[in-house]
Design a protein around this motif. Structure first.
Motif, short mmCIF file in Angstrom:
data_model
loop_
_atom_site.label_atom_id
_atom_site.label_comp_id
_atom_site.label_asym_id
_atom_site.label_seq_id
_atom_site.Cartn_x
_atom_site.Cartn_y
_atom_site.Cartn_z
N TRP A 99 0.66 -1.24 -0.02
CA TRP A 99 0.09 -0.08 0.10
C TRP A 99 0.93 1.12 -0.02
O TRP A 99 1.82 1.27 0.76
CB TRP A 99 -0.94 -0.05 1.21
N ASP A 100 0.49 2.31 -0.71
CA ASP A 100 1.13 3.39 -0.68
C ASP A 100 0.78 4.24 0.80
O ASP A 100 -0.23 4.06 1.41
CB ASP A 100 0.66 4.51 -1.67
N GLN A 101 2.04 4.80 1.52
CA GLN A 101 1.93 5.52 2.39
C GLN A 101 1.41 7.04 2.14
O GLN A 101 1.30 7.28 0.90
CB GLN A 101 3.28 5.59 3.19
N GLU A 102 1.24 7.69 3.21
CA GLU A 102 0.80 9.02 2.92
C GLU A 102 1.82 9.99 2.24
O GLU A 102 1.50 10.96 1.17
CB GLU A 102 0.52 9.79 4.21
N GLY A 107 4.67 1.38 1.33
CA GLY A 107 4.66 0.59 2.74
C GLY A 107 5.12 -0.71 2.77
O GLY A 107 6.04 -1.34 1.86
#
Length: 157
Positions: A99-102, A107
């Motif tokens: 998943w992409d982080q902020e 991630g």
């Protein structure tokens, strides 16, 4: 002593490896294409409440994939992607998932292995994703993938 270490390792992994087995009422080539053709993936990828709004895939060892799941209810976008490690047409896919982080960076990475087996014109899929950082994350992915696979089953019907 070695047995104790093996038991400790097994206990740390318990509940953090996701395994899902399904039988789809379609030939292996059709099911495999649903996992590798971005246009087909857009039709089923993601849980019902977070369907994919974007999918791109360079399906070859070393090729990258990227997708976005969208929630119409709250406007949330969940970006994720990875790299293909193994592609055996109609038989096996192995790729990373993160998943992409902020900050937009990837991630924690898991590894997805999917085997497709011919079952008299149907397809048996064996799906495994590991290793999750928590049992809760593993269970969340179990719910999400099962919802997506329900959608795939409907698409293939």
């Amino acid at each position: 002593m070695i047995q104790n270490n093996s038991a400790e390792i097994a206990n740390t992994v318990a509940g953090r490896v996701l395994t899902i087995n399904r039988v789809f009422n379609a030939p292996r080539s059709v099911v495999f294409k649903a996992f590798t053709d971005p246009k087909r993936m857009l039709q089923w990828l993601g849980p019902r409440d977070y369907p994919a709004s974007f999918v791109e895939a360079d399906v070859r060892p070393g090729g990258k994939w990227r997708a976005c799941l969208d929630s119409a209810a709250n406007g949330e976008e969940l970006w994720h992607g990875g790299i293909y490690h193994e592609v055996v047409p109609d038989e096996r896919l192995v790729f990373t998932f993160a998943w992409d982080q902020e900050d937009g960076k990837a991630g924690r990475e898991t590894l997805v292995k999917i085997d497709f087996e011919d079952l008299a014109g149907k397809t048996k899929m064996q799906f495994q994703q590991s290793e999750f950082d928590t049992v809760e994350n593993c269970e969340g992915h179990r719910q999400g993938w099962n919802s997506a696979f329900d959608r795939l089953e409907e698409l293939l019907a």
